[in-house]
Design a protein around this motif. Sequence first.
Motif, PDB file in Angstrom:
ATOM      1  N   ILE A  62      23.654  15.734  59.230  1.00 30.80           N
ATOM      2  CA  ILE A  62      24.697  15.393  58.051  1.00 30.80           C
ATOM      3  C   ILE A  62      25.134  15.946  56.998  1.00 30.80           C
ATOM      4  O   ILE A  62      26.483  15.465  56.942  1.00 30.80           O
ATOM      5  N   GLY A  63      24.521  15.820  56.183  1.00 26.87           N
ATOM      6  CA  GLY A  63      24.914  16.794  55.045  1.00 26.87           C
ATOM      7  C   GLY A  63      25.788  18.548  55.023  1.00 26.87           C
ATOM      8  O   GLY A  63      26.594  18.191  54.791  1.00 26.87           O
ATOM      9  N   ILE A  64      25.331  19.036  55.780  1.00 29.19           N
ATOM     10  CA  ILE A  64      25.653  19.757  56.121  1.00 29.19           C
ATOM     11  C   ILE A  64      26.587  19.735  57.005  1.00 29.19           C
ATOM     12  O   ILE A  64      27.721  20.422  56.316  1.00 29.19           O
ATOM     13  N   GLY A  65      27.308  18.685  57.654  1.00 27.85           N
ATOM     14  CA  GLY A  65      28.127  18.814  58.602  1.00 27.85           C
ATOM     15  C   GLY A  65      29.302  18.538  57.139  1.00 27.85           C
ATOM     16  O   GLY A  65      30.679  18.583  57.691  1.00 27.85           O
ATOM     17  N   ILE A  66      28.919  16.880  56.477  1.00 31.23           N
ATOM     18  CA  ILE A  66      30.334  17.162  55.727  1.00 31.23           C
ATOM     19  C   ILE A  66      30.851  17.525  55.037  1.00 31.23           C
ATOM     20  O   ILE A  66      31.794  18.169  54.407  1.00 31.23           O
ATOM     21  N   GLU A  67      29.733  19.160  54.236  1.00 27.61           N
ATOM     22  CA  GLU A  67      29.995  19.325  53.813  1.00 27.61           C
ATOM     23  C   GLU A  67      31.232  20.837  54.353  1.00 27.61           C
ATOM     24  O   GLU A  67      31.958  21.210  53.530  1.00 27.61           O
ATOM     25  N   GLY A  68      31.165  20.904  55.176  1.00 33.24           N
ATOM     26  CA  GLY A  68      31.565  22.091  56.162  1.00 33.24           C
ATOM     27  C   GLY A  68      32.694  22.014  56.654  1.00 33.24           C
ATOM     28  O   GLY A  68      33.957  22.866  56.127  1.00 33.24           O
ATOM     29  N   TYR A  69      32.845  20.830  56.654  1.00 32.52           N
ATOM     30  CA  TYR A  69      34.425  19.517  57.000  1.00 32.52           C
ATOM     31  C   TYR A  69      34.515  19.589  55.688  1.00 32.52           C
ATOM     32  O   TYR A  69      36.156  20.097  55.977  1.00 32.52           O
ATOM     33  N   PHE A  70      34.374  19.327  55.099  1.00 32.06           N
ATOM     34  CA  PHE A  70      35.484  18.747  53.875  1.00 32.06           C
ATOM     35  C   PHE A  70      35.976  19.873  52.797  1.00 32.06           C
ATOM     36  O   PHE A  70      36.607  20.578  53.196  1.00 32.06           O
ATOM     37  N   LYS A  71      35.409  21.158  53.227  1.00 31.09           N
ATOM     38  CA  LYS A  71      35.330  22.642  52.867  1.00 31.09           C
ATOM     39  C   LYS A  71      36.340  23.287  53.313  1.00 31.09           C
ATOM     40  O   LYS A  71      37.122  24.195  52.997  1.00 31.09           O
ATOM     41  N   PHE A  72      36.163  23.375  55.081  1.00 27.21           N
ATOM     42  CA  PHE A  72      36.786  24.182  55.435  1.00 27.21           C
ATOM     43  C   PHE A  72      38.366  23.758  55.836  1.00 27.21           C
ATOM     44  O   PHE A  72      39.164  24.517  56.322  1.00 27.21           O
ATOM     45  N   LYS A  73      38.485  21.924  55.980  1.00 24.59           N
ATOM     46  CA  LYS A  73      39.600  21.131  56.031  1.00 24.59           C
ATOM     47  C   LYS A  73      40.531  21.492  54.939  1.00 24.59           C
ATOM     48  O   LYS A  73      41.687  21.638  55.256  1.00 24.59           O
ATOM     49  N   LYS A  74      39.733  22.439  54.003  1.00 26.79           N
ATOM     50  CA  LYS A  74      40.776  22.601  52.420  1.00 26.79           C
ATOM     51  C   LYS A  74      41.741  23.439  52.204  1.00 26.79           C
ATOM     52  O   LYS A  74      42.133  24.354  51.795  1.00 26.79           O
ATOM     53  N   SER A  75      40.734  24.495  53.743  1.00 28.48           N
ATOM     54  CA  SER A  75      41.411  25.852  53.554  1.00 28.48           C
ATOM     55  C   SER A  75      41.978  25.753  54.879  1.00 28.48           C
ATOM     56  O   SER A  75      42.557  24.893  55.627  1.00 28.48           O
ATOM     57  N   LYS A  76      42.512  26.476  55.883  1.00 31.85           N
ATOM     58  CA  LYS A  76      42.781  27.044  56.546  1.00 31.85           C
ATOM     59  C   LYS A  76      42.232  27.217  58.063  1.00 31.85           C
ATOM     60  O   LYS A  76      42.030  27.887  58.939  1.00 31.85           O
ATOM     61  N   GLN A  77      41.215  26.876  57.656  1.00 33.13           N
ATOM     62  CA  GLN A  77      39.681  27.233  58.907  1.00 33.13           C
ATOM     63  C   GLN A  77      39.545  26.061  59.781  1.00 33.13           C
ATOM     64  O   GLN A  77      38.682  25.653  59.369  1.00 33.13           O
ATOM     65  N   SER A 100      32.963  36.153  54.715  1.00 36.32           N
ATOM     66  CA  SER A 100      33.977  37.025  55.474  1.00 36.32           C
ATOM     67  C   SER A 100      35.166  36.820  55.598  1.00 36.32           C
ATOM     68  O   SER A 100      36.397  37.207  55.872  1.00 36.32           O
ATOM     69  N   HIS A 101      35.977  35.500  55.593  1.00 36.59           N
ATOM     70  CA  HIS A 101      37.147  34.921  55.505  1.00 36.59           C
ATOM     71  C   HIS A 101      37.855  34.219  54.316  1.00 36.59           C
ATOM     72  O   HIS A 101      37.567  33.960  53.136  1.00 36.59           O
ATOM     73  N   ALA A 102      39.114  34.359  54.256  1.00 41.59           N
ATOM     74  CA  ALA A 102      40.168  34.723  53.279  1.00 41.59           C
ATOM     75  C   ALA A 102      39.705  33.187  53.201  1.00 41.59           C
ATOM     76  O   ALA A 102      41.260  32.486  53.726  1.00 41.59           O
ATOM     77  N   LEU A 103      39.492  32.155  52.415  1.00 43.52           N
ATOM     78  CA  LEU A 103      39.513  31.122  52.194  1.00 43.52           C
ATOM     79  C   LEU A 103      41.231  30.706  51.346  1.00 43.52           C
ATOM     80  O   LEU A 103      40.867  30.116  49.623  1.00 43.52           O
TER      81      LEU A 103
END
Length: 250
Positions: free
Chosen positions: A37-52, A243-246
Amino acid sequence: MYQALSAQNCTFQWVVDYNTNFVIADPILIIWSILAIGIGIEGYFKFKKSKQCLYSIIFLMYGTMMTVACLCDSVLVNQISRFFEDSLKLVDVSLTSSIALMFLYAGLVDNGNIDISKKSTKCRVVLSFIILWVLWIVTFFCVKNPVTYLWADRILYYGVISICCLLFLILEISYVNDHQHKGNPFTFLVCSGVFGGIGICGQYFTPLICKIFGNSFFINGPSAWFLCSDIAMILIYKFVVSSHALTTTK
């Protein structure tokens, strides 16, 4: 109080309440689920703020899937009606296959094979997920022949996961080779594939693991799948970040 269930079930049982016979099977799964759950939340908000956006959706789906899987495999075992239990399992396996399919689309987008901004592409992607879920629903509630059910389960679960994730690895290897990056994202990618493979093998060979380790508190097929999935997703997170330009958006 902890006690082992029969070797036939091959789970470790935590009797919470003897009066109501409320049992939590394989309580170690709860720990790995909280981590997921922690991984999912962190990844969701991290990539939501980017173009990924696809990776953001993947991590949201992962946290949701692992929560449902924990309910199915640990907290609510034999505590709910058969229909409700089957419905939860349906959501669990459907989400797992959907995550693998989403990884494939993410790889195709990264390499420029498809343009996810096009409406026609979005429609095809959504349609593919609808077809996948319909196939799972038919398998769960309409297929009565055990052999047919077994093969449908293997194709929709192990087949979809293995093929889509393998293609994702190949696509991302191509992506890494075509772009310059700081550090070595290739290591994160390969290691994530290794741990993902170990996890799905642990799930598939649960009877063998049970025979070797018995009703172990720490080591069994589901716990291997949960833990290795968490590790694989952490490595995928680090791979995408490195690896991705965020580009952060407000």
